[in-house]
Scaffold this motif. Structure first.
Motif, PDB file in Angstrom:
ATOM      1  N   PHE A 137       0.835  -1.197   0.000  1.00  0.00           N
ATOM      2  CA  PHE A 137       0.000   0.000   0.000  1.00  0.00           C
ATOM      3  C   PHE A 137       0.862   1.236   0.000  1.00  0.00           C
ATOM      4  CE2 PHE A 137      -4.065  -1.825   0.527  1.00  0.00           C
ATOM      5  CZ  PHE A 137      -3.885  -2.980   1.276  1.00  0.00           C
ATOM      6  N   GLU A 138       0.379   2.268  -0.685  1.00  0.00           N
ATOM      7  CA  GLU A 138       1.017   3.574  -0.555  1.00  0.00           C
ATOM      8  C   GLU A 138       0.688   4.116   0.821  1.00  0.00           C
ATOM      9  OE1 GLU A 138       2.891   5.004  -2.801  1.00  0.00           O
ATOM     10  OE2 GLU A 138       2.618   3.384  -4.242  1.00  0.00           O
ATOM     11  N   ARG A 139       1.500   5.047   1.266  1.00  0.00           N
ATOM     12  CA  ARG A 139       1.317   5.623   2.602  1.00  0.00           C
ATOM     13  C   ARG A 139      -0.090   6.187   2.785  1.00  0.00           C
ATOM     14  NH1 ARG A 139       5.974   7.466   5.633  1.00  0.00           N
ATOM     15  NH2 ARG A 139       5.133   6.767   7.592  1.00  0.00           N
ATOM     16  N   SER A 140      -0.600   6.846   1.727  1.00  0.00           N
ATOM     17  CA  SER A 140      -1.905   7.497   1.850  1.00  0.00           C
ATOM     18  C   SER A 140      -3.021   6.477   1.943  1.00  0.00           C
ATOM     19  CB  SER A 140      -2.137   8.406   0.640  1.00  0.00           C
ATOM     20  OG  SER A 140      -1.850   7.681  -0.540  1.00  0.00           O
ATOM     21  N   GLU A 141      -2.817   5.304   1.294  1.00  0.00           N
ATOM     22  CA  GLU A 141      -3.887   4.317   1.268  1.00  0.00           C
ATOM     23  C   GLU A 141      -4.031   3.594   2.600  1.00  0.00           C
ATOM     24  OE1 GLU A 141      -2.341   2.013  -1.958  1.00  0.00           O
ATOM     25  OE2 GLU A 141      -3.818   2.816  -3.350  1.00  0.00           O
ATOM     26  N   VAL A 142      -2.966   3.597   3.398  1.00  0.00           N
ATOM     27  CA  VAL A 142      -2.986   2.806   4.634  1.00  0.00           C
ATOM     28  C   VAL A 142      -4.078   3.279   5.579  1.00  0.00           C
ATOM     29  CG1 VAL A 142      -1.679   2.262   6.701  1.00  0.00           C
ATOM     30  CG2 VAL A 142      -0.563   2.205   4.520  1.00  0.00           C
ATOM     31  N   LYS A 143      -4.355   4.598   5.569  1.00  0.00           N
ATOM     32  CA  LYS A 143      -5.346   5.134   6.502  1.00  0.00           C
ATOM     33  C   LYS A 143      -6.756   4.707   6.119  1.00  0.00           C
ATOM     34  CE  LYS A 143      -2.466   7.852   8.673  1.00  0.00           C
ATOM     35  NZ  LYS A 143      -1.577   8.055   9.290  1.00  0.00           N
ATOM     36  N   ASP A 144      -6.970   4.412   4.860  1.00  0.00           N
ATOM     37  CA  ASP A 144      -8.317   4.114   4.381  1.00  0.00           C
ATOM     38  C   ASP A 144      -8.638   2.653   4.648  1.00  0.00           C
ATOM     39  OD1 ASP A 144     -10.014   4.681   1.188  1.00  0.00           O
ATOM     40  OD2 ASP A 144     -10.675   3.782   3.086  1.00  0.00           O
ATOM     41  N   ARG A 145      -9.364   2.398   5.727  1.00  0.00           N
ATOM     42  CA  ARG A 145      -9.591   1.012   6.137  1.00  0.00           C
ATOM     43  C   ARG A 145     -10.405   0.237   5.123  1.00  0.00           C
ATOM     44  NH1 ARG A 145     -12.243   0.395  11.403  1.00  0.00           N
ATOM     45  NH2 ARG A 145     -12.307  -1.738  10.654  1.00  0.00           N
ATOM     46  N   HIS A 146     -11.340   0.909   4.481  1.00  0.00           N
ATOM     47  CA  HIS A 146     -12.184   0.190   3.524  1.00  0.00           C
ATOM     48  C   HIS A 146     -11.376  -0.270   2.326  1.00  0.00           C
ATOM     49  CE1 HIS A 146     -15.878   0.859   5.605  1.00  0.00           C
ATOM     50  NE2 HIS A 146     -15.585   2.127   5.743  1.00  0.00           N
ATOM     51  N   LEU A 147     -10.459   0.593   1.877  1.00  0.00           N
ATOM     52  CA  LEU A 147      -9.635   0.234   0.730  1.00  0.00           C
ATOM     53  C   LEU A 147      -8.770  -0.973   1.059  1.00  0.00           C
ATOM     54  CD1 LEU A 147      -8.718   1.008  -2.099  1.00  0.00           C
ATOM     55  CD2 LEU A 147      -6.939   2.385  -1.083  1.00  0.00           C
ATOM     56  N   VAL A 148      -8.186  -0.928   2.261  1.00  0.00           N
ATOM     57  CA  VAL A 148      -7.332  -2.034   2.695  1.00  0.00           C
ATOM     58  C   VAL A 148      -8.147  -3.321   2.734  1.00  0.00           C
ATOM     59  CG1 VAL A 148      -6.040  -2.929   4.645  1.00  0.00           C
ATOM     60  CG2 VAL A 148      -5.790  -0.556   4.008  1.00  0.00           C
TER      61      VAL A 148
END
Lengths: 455, 183
Positions: free
Chosen positions: A289-300
């Motif tokens: 994951f990119e750093r920005s994507e890590v915060k987005d729990r749904h995306l993960v």
């Protein structure tokens, strides 16, 4: 000075020969077995020898301490307070009973109630369950490393000589050897996976990718002199599942991945880590994951679900604690990976701290310092248990499932099962817990029929 | 090959603390290593933040008051002696102490000193009386938002009524001790 003196050329020759011999030995005894996954048993022999030396050293220390009348071991290694856990209501009732002569049928507030909170507070100041999990475990006896020396004063000349010899061996012989191996392992991984990535997708690519990964991880295992015992290998994670384990250090990844082929999950880093990550993803589909994507729990969650639903994809390796704990306990598992609905394969990892403490105290040491400390310990000895797979039952939610898996891992590894969040290493505890305590107490003094608590 | 924590606590200091607080040698060394592990700044003293880092203390409704009890008037740091002195109030009374001579100074964990400690948790302004407001404050800390003001007020009134003997609507230390007659 372009004519070497005869003496200098002799030295140069000797150096060249010894390096060649060393390299050949390295290749034959370490790298070739790593490629094929066999072992000569050199590391186990080393471990047995070390154990004998430690036993002798411990006897000497005990004898010396008895002569000088010093206390040797830390008293109350597991806690200073002996108490059985009682609920808030029971404890307060006991305080009141011993204090007042009145009969207790109307449980309202008493001045003595304050003693309950007082005593609880003082007890946690003397010893609590959480803060000691974030620093390295203290050993009962000394293992000849100055970094673990808390209580052992100068005992005898022989012991000091042994310690000095240990320093020499570790820093001048083992450390260069290990660095050379680590370098070989990492570069082979990067080059190997990049080359395999060039092949077209298919049976051949998968086969080669698996073996390149395994080979390089095995070389890294030898670079750390890790002596691992795997138990119950028939429960090893299969495709389409999620492998969860307790987290003590970044080395956990190497230990698990040298025995199985996993898809890693994580954030893309910069630097050397980033280079490795970008290389391995060419050969097999890891989830970065990119750093920005890590915060987005749904995306993960979405990406992980997609991965597990594809049965041809590898099992994912996840550490649900989210941070490194010192291997005496298992802390709260984050529920994200348990919501996905895949089969969970729990794995328990327990290190033997006598040969080298693997815990990474990230607030004290950076990654490079940590790796150097690992490479200058005697060895990393650990046991890995593969537990039977678990699935979420229809009547439990993700949190209960996570707790069930956590208890199973704690029980197998002989670790303390805690409900506290590993994030408490850096953050403050949430106010909700204090509010829970307050609610419990108010229920008690207000009585249930008069309960005006807001939910 | 020197050790870390133990050499910082000299034997004479341990003896002094032993005499003052009554803890045993091994208890003192154990608590000293606890003190150093809480001392993140490694400067030999603890601040309020060091205490608040203990999660189980942070969720205690009276946590802040208990932490305050460690710090002497107006100070922000507590050293090991002060730490031990406060903890000594809660050391359980051992049998061999009950028959000690009455002429010596009162041990820190005597019943009277324990009650004095609890009294000070209530009595914020240190006027040696627990007023209705001070009692309400502590009650509010213990129950949070779960009980209404009126109900809490009536509980406080009842408590003062029961304990107050000289009719000044406050609880003095003597009245406080009387309420704990059998504790």
């Amino acid at each position: 000075m372009f004519l070497l003196l005869p003496f200098d050329s002799l030295v140069a020759n000797l150096l060249g020969i010894s390096l060649t011999v060393l390299f050949t030995l390295l290749l034959v005894f370490i790298i070739v077995p790593a490629i094929f996954g066999v072992s000569f048993g050199i590391r186990r022999l080393y471990m047995k020898t070390l154990l004998k030396i430690f036993q002798w050293a411990t006897l000497r220390i005990e004898r010396g301490a008895k002569e000088k009348n010093h206390p040797v071991y830390k008293p109350y290694a597991n806690g200073i307070i002996a108490k059985e856990p009682m609920s808030l209501e029971e404890e307060i009732k006991e305080i009141r009973r011993s204090g007042s002569s009145k009969t207790l049928d109307a449980p309202e507030f008493e001045l003595s109630d304050i003693f309950y909170f007082c005593r609880k507070g003082i007890e946690t100041i003397m010893d609590d369950e959480v803060t000691k999990r974030f620093s390295a475990e203290e050993l009962e006896s000394w293992n000849l490393l100055s970094r673990t020396n808390y209580n052992f004063q100068y005992i005898s000349l022989r012991l000091t000589v042994l310690w000095g010899l240990g320093v020499l061996i570790r820093y001048c012989f083992l450390l260069p050897l290990r660095i050379a191996l680590a370098f070989t392992g990492v570069s082979l991984l990067v080059i190997g996976t990049s080359v395999v990535g060039l092949l077209p997708n298919g049976w051949c690519k998968e086969f080669l990718s698996k073996h390149v990964h395994l080979m390089c991880y095995r070389i890294c295992v030898r670079a750390l002199t890790a002596i691992i015992t795997y138990h119950d290998q028939e429960n090893r994670p299969r495709n389409g599942g999620i492998c969860v384990a307790n987290h003590t250090s970044p080395i956990d990844v190497i230990i698990l991945a040298s025995d199985g082929y996993y898809a890693m999950v994580g954030q893309i880093h910069g630097g050397l880590m980033g280079v490795i990550q970008r290389a391995v993803v060419k050969a097999c589909p890891h989830v970065w994951f990119e750093r920005s994507e890590v915060k987005d729990r749904h995306l993960v969650a979405k990406r992980l679900t997609e991965h597990v639903q594809d049965k041809s994809k590898l099992p994912i390796l996840i550490f649900p604690e989210g941070t490194c704990i010192n291997n005496t306990s298992v802390m709260m598992f984050k529920k994200g990976s348990f919501e996905i609905g895949a089969t969970v394969y729990p794995v328990a990892i327990k290190y033997d701290p006598q040969f080298g403490d693997a815990f990474w105290n990230s607030s004290k040491y950076g990654m490079v310092t940590y790796l150097l400390r690992m490479m200058t310990s005697w060895a990393i000895v650990c046991s890995v248990w593969y537990l039977p797979p678990m699935t979420r039952q229809p009547d439990e939610d993700a949190v209960q499932f996570a707790n069930r898996v956590k208890s199973a891992i704690a029980r197998q590894g002989g670790l303390v099962d805690l409900l506290w969040d590993g994030g408490l290493k850096r953050e403050k505890v949430k106010d909700a817990f204090k509010e829970e305590q307050q609610k419990l107490y108010s229920k008690m003094i207000a009585g249930s029929h008069e309960d005006r608590s807001r939910s | 090959m020197g050790s870390r924590a133990s050499t910082l606590l000299r034997d004479e200091e341990i003896e002094e603390i032993k005499k003052e607080t009554g803890f045993s040698h091994s208890q003192i060394t154990r608590l000293y290593s606890r003190f150093t592990s809480l001392d993140k700044g490694e400067n030999g003293t603890l601040s309020r933040e060091d205490f608040q880092r203990i999660p189980e203390l942070a969720i205690n409704p009276l946590g802040d008051r208990i932490i305050n009890a460690f710090f002497p008037e107006g100070e922000d740091q507590v050293n090991f002696r002060g730490f031990m002195r406060t903890l000594a109030h809660f050391r359980p009374i051992e049998d061999n102490e009950k028959s000690k001579d009455q002429n010596g100074p009162e041990p820190l964990n005597s019943r009277s000193n324990k009650l004095h400690f609890a009294f000070r948790l209530y009595d914020l302004d240190k006027d040696d009386k627990i007023s209705r407001d001070e009692l309400l404050q502590v009650l509010r800390m213990m129950v949070g938002v779960n009980i209404s003001d009126e109900q809490l007020g009536s509980i406080a009134d009842r408590t003062i009524q029961e304990a107050d003997q000289d009719g000044d609507s406050a609880i003095s230390f003597a009245e406080f001790v009387k309420a704990f007659q059998y504790l």
